[in-house]
Scaffold this active site. Sequence first.
Site, short mmCIF file in Angstrom:
data_model
loop_
_atom_site.label_atom_id
_atom_site.label_comp_id
_atom_site.label_asym_id
_atom_site.label_seq_id
_atom_site.Cartn_x
_atom_site.Cartn_y
_atom_site.Cartn_z
N ALA A 44 0.78 -1.27 0.07
CA ALA A 44 0.03 -0.09 0.15
C ALA A 44 0.63 1.05 -0.22
O ALA A 44 0.79 2.07 -0.66
CB ALA A 44 -0.96 0.08 1.33
N GLY A 45 1.70 1.20 0.98
CA GLY A 45 2.78 2.51 1.09
C GLY A 45 3.66 2.79 -0.03
O GLY A 45 3.77 3.90 -0.77
N HIS A 266 -5.63 -17.60 11.09
CA HIS A 266 -5.31 -18.28 9.77
C HIS A 266 -5.32 -19.76 10.23
O HIS A 266 -4.51 -20.30 10.94
CB HIS A 266 -4.03 -17.94 9.19
N SER A 284 1.11 -21.31 3.17
CA SER A 284 0.11 -20.67 2.28
C SER A 284 -1.18 -21.41 2.19
O SER A 284 -1.61 -22.48 2.26
CB SER A 284 0.46 -20.68 1.07
N ARG A 337 -11.52 -18.56 6.04
CA ARG A 337 -10.40 -19.00 7.19
C ARG A 337 -11.06 -19.15 8.37
O ARG A 337 -10.65 -19.88 9.27
CB ARG A 337 -9.21 -17.99 7.03
N HIS A 429 -3.05 -14.02 12.36
CA HIS A 429 -2.60 -13.62 10.89
C HIS A 429 -2.77 -12.14 10.50
O HIS A 429 -1.86 -11.40 10.45
CB HIS A 429 -3.01 -14.70 9.83
#
Length: 664
Positions: A44-45, A266, A284, A337, A429
């Site tokens: 985002a940044g 998660h 993952s 999740r 998470h």
Amino acid sequence: MSLKNNVPEGPLADKWTKYKSTMNLVAPNNKRRIEIIVVGTGLAGASAAATLGELGYQVKCFTFHDSPRRAHSIAAQGGINAAKNYQNDGDSAYRLFYDTIKGGDYRSREANVHRLAEVSTEIIDQCVAQGVPFAREYGGLLANRSFGGVQVSRTFYARGQTGQQLLIGAYQALSRQIARGSVTMYNRHEMLDLVKVDGKARGIICRNLLTGEIERFAAHCVVLATGGYGNVFYLSTNAMASNVTAAWKSVKKGALMANPCYTQIHPTCIPVSGEYQSKLTLMSESLRNDGRVWVPNKVSDAEAIQRGEKNALDIPEEDRDYYLERRYPAFGNLVPRDVASRAAKVACDEGKGVSKTGLAVFLDFASAIERYGKAEALMAGISNPSKEKITELGRAVIKKKYGNLFQMYEKITGENPYKLPMKIYPAVHYTMGGIWVDYNLQTNVPGLFALGESNFSDHGANRLGASALMQGLADGYFVIPYTIGQFLSKEIRTPAIDPNGPEFIQAEKEVKEKINQLMGIQGNQSVESFHRKLGKIMWEYCGMARNAEGLKKGRQMIRDLRKEFYSDVFIPGTNDEYNPELEKAMRVADFLELGEVMMVDALNREESCGGHFREEHQSEEGEAKRNDADYTYVAAWEWNEENPILHKEDLVFENVELKTRSYK
């Protein structure tokens, strides 16, 4: 305080397009005179700083890392969602919107989520143009796979390194602007306070982490992209340096913290193995495409596994409980999740856990290996292949898809996941809660914006997998470059903000006083020990399941721990040098306040929804039971040491029907 979300009028599908065409603009010649501070260099940044710099704004970008590329976005593994419908399986922007609203248990703002779904397709084009090496199908199209909570394949990926590859793309864009001079980069600087001038966010106070120097930085507005607060639990999948400080200092200057109790557990993490651990490792969610989750049917078999007398291969098929497939036949192992995590907890609470601690379930790839092996044998023209050949070919396919994840698992656990099922268990998470923002991503403090995981806006009470990267890049590349103009268009006559003004001097003084207070305690307990104690309280009383009695007890325990922290913490070294223990102490001090607000928020919300599971509010089948009549709102909290103050934004659903989630 009345929370105005500033969602534009009109049909949902047309809101963003029409709004972009009618919003206020800043002319190019004026952009060059306007300064913007961006805190954080994750997806985002970095994308926001690069895009704002490309537009002509003068950007000051801050990270506490030694390089922007160290941001925690690099750790994301499984993929990024986008409604491109390459698989021709019925996907669309509306379906992505609906899946996200439903996945979040109907606790997110419709307009923001639909905008996210709309711009998702642009993200993929942008990243491909930057050279992100997404996986491709045989015909050349980008490959997709499924993630939890959906029945289509819309997740784009680069093996198990998607976050790393996307961050490299954003970092390239950022580096280009640094080279051009439109972005000034400040590495190893940590934001310790927000500065307001006449009610508007106009700058920040930072500590240079290498020298200890406290520095003042001014701009016309401030953009926070500082990630989530999952490390309040101590053990989480977040990098150990991830923290809430920048966001929390903004809250203490008047910003509101929205839905802080919405934290994501998660389901696919390597289980806790001992007290010595300082973090947990995520496996993952993409593994649930091919892995089947199960526990032994018999408690006696589970106990034998816990004692090391049996392993997974000793349990015959008829004595296994593939509980996700049994309980949720429509979605099976790809339920969201929060649903998968609670189901794992239930199985382990029944005594069927499969690790020494009893807190683990199996993630088994044997069926996928056999399925892929048979298909590969057919394609290779091998008739009547042996079981060994099928296994060899199948493992090769799994290695191609998940090889780096399997390698990571084996290095950490010492077990070969090609031969034995993985052991997994839920862990903290992602945080769906965050700073309250309106449709423009502006907080209730004028001139203060929040992007990505640091805001609350898109995921409701539960985030679907592969949507974090989508939101971070959507906010940075395609939303904030437009919406920031709504504020800055009124600031073009405002001269450069003076960092020597009284508000900056006062904020700097307060930061130094806070540091001196902590350094002066010179107690007997380490910062780490306090963080660990806080984490245990949070996990026990505000973790996968909560109840009123526990939340009240937990809140008082945090208040007592905070009092103990300020009387007995020990910080070695001095404040005018590189001092990582001081860094940690500042962050833990903020966690000790945030943790209390999380308890208050969870106690206030008398319902179960998504990642917030109140034991008093569940169906006969043990599923989350919402209270739409009383709690269809965003809970935005104003900090008050005695009792945080609740502000509400009502959630209005005009395009989807509020109904009980079902993945059966």
